[in-house]
Design an enzyme around this catalytic site. Structure first.
Site, PDB file in Angstrom:
ATOM      1  N   LYS A  21     -80.781 -15.714  78.585  1.00 11.46           N
ATOM      2  CA  LYS A  21     -80.527 -15.334  79.991  1.00 11.46           C
ATOM      3  C   LYS A  21     -79.079 -14.897  80.170  1.00 11.46           C
ATOM      4  CE  LYS A  21     -79.627 -18.794  83.033  1.00 11.46           C
ATOM      5  NZ  LYS A  21     -78.359 -18.687  83.777  1.00 11.46           N
ATOM      6  N   ARG A 395     -85.367 -20.552  87.124  1.00 12.53           N
ATOM      7  CA  ARG A 395     -84.258 -19.602  86.994  1.00 12.53           C
ATOM      8  C   ARG A 395     -83.884 -19.386  85.529  1.00 12.53           C
ATOM      9  NH1 ARG A 395     -79.094 -20.815  90.509  1.00 12.53           N
ATOM     10  NH2 ARG A 395     -78.507 -19.045  89.258  1.00 12.53           N
TER      11      ARG A 395
END
Ligand code: EPZ
Length: 415
Positions: A21, A395
């Site tokens: 990420k 997330r």
């Protein structure tokens, strides 16, 4: 509000790690530097990535995302990014420099408070000023207007900030002259960003060291890039296997990115065997206490601090963890104490007295890594644990339920 229900499990088998990420986000922000086609693969499907893709769409570029591959094409036409998008994720702020460099000016909302402590953007703003931007802050927005850049600019960061290093390095690629970033962060994600930028025709050197040198070029070209594996996701599963007293493989990982973690696991009684692109973890032995100093890379990462705290909470003896990156990143401590851990805080250090067992409880995740730590706590605790605020986990951990179940862990995601 959704939550994860977790039951005591001994993890075993293997887990494949997704793309990073924190490498994908700055790389996608850097895609704003060109109007050529950008293809980025091994991109994890996460809320934070979706937020960055919305920002890129808001800038006018066309975005497709399918099977881990992001394709970006067409021009940047808009340099104003709404508060709704910046509010969701602080890394959104890193589009300010690239947008202002391409369009001459841009406006991005100033990020707000954050659960892991005060996270200012002063290094970003001072750096942009040195790069020749006039900066005005009004109505909660930062307005950057390009004026003129000196031929040689030296930016010395007061602390090796990951985001400021990435933001300034990306912005400088298409500005005239030389930019030198001193006391740069050395995280592997910055090296991956350098690789991406140089494939586009940028001239960046030194990522992975304390000094990064950027020679500006007039334009950047099309690029096809594969994102590195997520070292924090890999570290989270390694700690989960070890804490659960299980055995298993972490696959598709660059093991050298986690040397600080392997040292801690080995010193505390977990076996770690490193293979070419996988690591075997054997947590069946007795766990010992240790002292950990959280530091920028190559030190022990702050993004694994809450998870290793859970592991040490059931080790024999007293451990300490000193947090030197985000001094107040300890909101998980109260929740762990509610699960039976014996932890107290003093001056940015957590003192962890190992207990025999944790007991399942309803707990609240306060940020991404704190939530991951509570899931690990649920896997080792007696009874049932419910981790609330599921959106934090979504997330940053791709397919977490499938991956933990693949390791024989008992977890459900409930609405
Ligand atoms: C990145 O955040 C990561 N985020 C964080 O991961 C990670 O915890 C952090 O680096 C540290 O490794 C992304 O990569 C998207 P910093 P960043 O700037 O860049 C201070 C996760 O869970 N500082 O390196 O925001 C700051 O307050 C996230 O995946 C200033 O004072 O972190 C902190 O104390 C959470 N002024 C220290 O520097 C500034 O202008 C390091 O922050 C910038 C930073």
């Amino acid at each position: 509000m959704g939550f994860f229900r977790v039951k005591k499990s001994i993890l075993s088998g293997s887990v494949k790690i997704s793309g990073a990420k924190n490498a994908a986000l700055p790389i996608l922000a850097a895609s704003l530097l060109t109007d050529q086609e950008i293809i980025v693969s091994n991109v994890p499907d996460l809320l934070d990535i979706q937020t960055m893709l919305c920002i890129i769409r808001e800038s006018g570029r066309n975005v497709e995302f399918e099977n881990g591959v992001v394709k970006i094409s067409s021009n940047v036409t808009n340099g104003t990014i709404s508060y709704e998008l910046v509010r969701k994720m602080r890394a959104s702020f890193n589009v300010l420099g690239p947008l202002a460099a391409v369009l001459g000016q841009a406006k991005v909302a100033l990020p707000g408070g954050c659960a892991i402590g005060v996270r200012p953007v002063d290094f970003h703003i001072e750096g942009l000023k040195k790069l020749g931007f006039d900066i005005e802050i009004e109505h909660g927005e930062v307005w950057a207007k390009f004026r003129k850049k000196e031929d040689e600019v030296v930016i010395s960061l007061p602390f090796p900030s990951v985001g400021a290093t990435e933001h300034l390095m990306t912005t400088a690629t298409i500005l005239n002259g030389t930019t030198i970033i001193e006391n740069a962060a050395m995280e592997p994600e910055i090296e991956d960003l350098q690789k991406f930028l140089n494939k586009m025709g940028a001239k960046v050197n030194g990522a992975g060291t304390k000094t990064i040198v950027i020679e500006g070029v007039s334009s950047l070209r099309s690029v096809n890039h594969e994102v590195i594996p997520d070292r924090i996701e890999a570290g989270t599963y390694a700690i989960a296997i070890a804490a659960s007293r299980g055995k298993g493989y972490i696959e598709k990982v660059i093991s050298s990115h986690l040397d600080a973690l392997w040292d801690v696991l080995k010193n505390t009684g977990t076996k770690v065997e490193i293979y070419e692109d996988k690591v075997f973890i054997d947590g069946t032995g007795k766990k010992k206490s240790t002292k950990i100093n959280i530091l920028p890379y190559p030190g022990f990462p702050t993004d694994l601090q809450p998870q290793i705290m859970v592991y040490l909470s059931v080790a024999n003896g007293t451990s300490t963890i000193s947090e030197n990156v985000f001094k107040n990143r300890f909101l998980h401590v109260d929740e762990l104490v509610r699960m039976g851990a014996d932890i107290y805080l003093t001056n940015g250090t957590a003192i962890i007295n190992g207990v025999k067992k944790l007991s399942g409880a309803k707990v609240e995740g306060t940020d991404l890594r704190a939530s991951a730590a509570l899931v690990i706590a649920g896997l080792i605790a007696e009874g049932i644990t419910e981790v609330y605020n599921d959106f934090h986990i979504l997330r940053g951990y791709e397919s977490i339920v499938e991956k933990i179940r693949g390791l024989n862990g008992k977890i459900e995601h409930l609405e």
